[in-house]
Design a protein around this motif. Structure first.
Motif, PDB file in Angstrom:
ATOM      1  N   GLU A 112      14.293 -45.750  32.655  1.00 33.28           N
ATOM      2  CA  GLU A 112      15.584 -45.619  32.505  1.00 33.28           C
ATOM      3  C   GLU A 112      15.950 -46.579  32.200  1.00 33.28           C
ATOM      4  O   GLU A 112      16.519 -47.650  31.668  1.00 33.28           O
ATOM      5  CB  GLU A 112      16.519 -44.644  32.938  1.00 33.28           C
ATOM      6  N   LYS A 142      15.133 -49.649  30.191  1.00 35.74           N
ATOM      7  CA  LYS A 142      16.481 -49.256  28.892  1.00 35.74           C
ATOM      8  C   LYS A 142      17.877 -49.552  28.978  1.00 35.74           C
ATOM      9  O   LYS A 142      17.973 -50.430  27.882  1.00 35.74           O
ATOM     10  CB  LYS A 142      16.285 -47.324  28.903  1.00 35.74           C
ATOM     11  N   GLU A 186      16.128 -48.592  23.010  1.00 36.89           N
ATOM     12  CA  GLU A 186      16.393 -47.235  22.830  1.00 36.89           C
ATOM     13  C   GLU A 186      15.159 -46.565  23.679  1.00 36.89           C
ATOM     14  O   GLU A 186      14.696 -45.304  24.253  1.00 36.89           O
ATOM     15  CB  GLU A 186      16.838 -47.133  21.282  1.00 36.89           C
ATOM     16  N   GLU A 187      13.889 -46.716  22.894  1.00 35.93           N
ATOM     17  CA  GLU A 187      13.205 -46.087  22.916  1.00 35.93           C
ATOM     18  C   GLU A 187      11.806 -47.633  23.729  1.00 35.93           C
ATOM     19  O   GLU A 187      11.924 -47.929  22.845  1.00 35.93           O
ATOM     20  CB  GLU A 187      12.192 -45.546  21.462  1.00 35.93           C
ATOM     21  N   LEU A 188      11.393 -47.024  24.705  1.00 32.97           N
ATOM     22  CA  LEU A 188      10.252 -48.058  25.127  1.00 32.97           C
ATOM     23  C   LEU A 188       9.056 -48.643  24.724  1.00 32.97           C
ATOM     24  O   LEU A 188       8.278 -47.129  23.849  1.00 32.97           O
ATOM     25  CB  LEU A 188       9.789 -48.030  26.649  1.00 32.97           C
TER      26      LEU A 188
END
Ligand SMILES: Nc1nc2c(ncn2[C@@H]2O[C@H](COP(=O)(O)OP(=O)(O)OP(=O)(O)O)[C@@H](O)[C@H]2O)c(=O)[nH]1
Length: 290
Positions: free
Chosen positions: A219, A222, A228-230
């Motif tokens: 988190e 991010k 948004e999406e790793l």
């Protein structure tokens, strides 16, 4: 790449610490709260033999507080007292004297029973380079560097520093070395800034850090880099960060050195929040796997 471990330096450092042990009651073993194992000398137990010890988890302001508590409990379950401290601000330093008294109670009670006059506790700080030894000494010393030439342990270069009336420190700390030859130890030391970035490859350190953060603190990654999406893979993750931060070279390619530098700089300046790279859980698992 293997890092050399200079046996000559080690032997000398070890001898210097051993010589000082006879003048002191207790050893303060300073480690980095983010990497309590990687930042300790693997032979410390052998070097200080059975001298009482207090472990000081320094730079606790930069470590994950929940994990620092786990470390304190871990030490406690192994019969060792440990304290979380921040030598820069002085947080936690008061407890050092209280804990030292507690650890040395039996010895001082015995001395009192023999009619020996009560005296200040004498301590030596030991730790690897850059762990904060000088910062701690200066913080504790304030202006109390004592000139007490009639005391054992006081040679031309050595002085005792008074900390209130209850504690005296040897002014030159014992420098011990970490276990360089282990690659993961090297990466942790480099990530936290304990060894120079030129010793290990910059991109290797950043890859280690990104992989670790992706697993343990996704988190934070991010939020910091607005992702948004790793991505699963490390190269696309590098690319995302590089692109977002403008670490590019001509032709629209990512500059990986620049991106690595940025990640490490932000990690070390707390932009990613307090982070611990080691937790006792892993250590216990590893031990039982051996
Ligand atoms: N955030 C934070 N930084 C610290 C703390 N203690 C020391 N530092 C920083 O860590 C760096 C190294 O501290 P030193 O006191 O020079 O370390 P040392 O162990 O004496 O280093 P050598 O002289 O190389 O053996 C300095 O930049 C300090 O400001 C701490 O508790 N918290």
């Amino acid at each position: 790449m293997t890092i050399q471990w200079f046996p000559g330096h080690m032997a000398k450092a070890r001898r210097q610490v051993t010589e000082k042990l006879k003048f002191i009651d207790i050893v303060y073993e300073l480690v980095d709260a983010r990497i309590p194992l990687a930042s300790r000398n693997p032979m410390i137990d052998e070097i200080i033999t059975n001298k009482p010890r207090l472990v000081l988890l320094n730079k606790a302001d930069m470590a994950d507080p929940k994990i620092t508590k786990e470390w304190i409990n871990f030490y406690k379950s192994n019969g060792i007292q440990a304290l979380a401290i921040d030598s820069q601000t002085g947080t936690g330093l008061k407890q050092i004297i209280t804990s030292s008294r507690d650890i040395l109670k039996e010895k001082f009670d015995k001395m009192a029973a023999k009619g020996i006059k009560p005296r200040a506790i004498r301590a030596l700080i030991v730790g690897i380079p850059n762990v904060g030894k000088s910062t701690l000494i200066n913080r504790l010393a304030k202006k109390n560097i004592a000139q007490t030439g009639d005391r054992p342990g006081v040679t031309k270069a050595q002085q005792w520093i008074k900390v209130g009336k209850d504690l005296e420190l040897l002014d030159t700390p014992g420098i011990l070395w970490p276990k360089f030859e282990d690659q993961l130890v090297g990466q942790k030391l480099a990530a936290t800034g304990a060894i120079k970035d030129t010793i290990l490859n910059l991109q290797d350190i950043a890859v280690y850090v990104l992989n670790f953060l992706k697993e343990e603190y996704p988190e934070r990654l991010k939020d910091r880099y607005n992702i948004e999406e790793l991505p699963e893979e490390i190269v696309p993750l590098f690319d995302e960060i590089g692109k977002r931060r403008g670490c590019m070279v001509a032709g629209g390619y990512i500059d990986y050195d620049k991106t690595s530098e940025l990640i490490l700089r932000e990690l070390r300046s707390q932009k990613l929040g307090p982070i611990s790279f080691e937790e006792p859980k892993q250590f216990e698992e590893n031990e039982s796997n051996e």
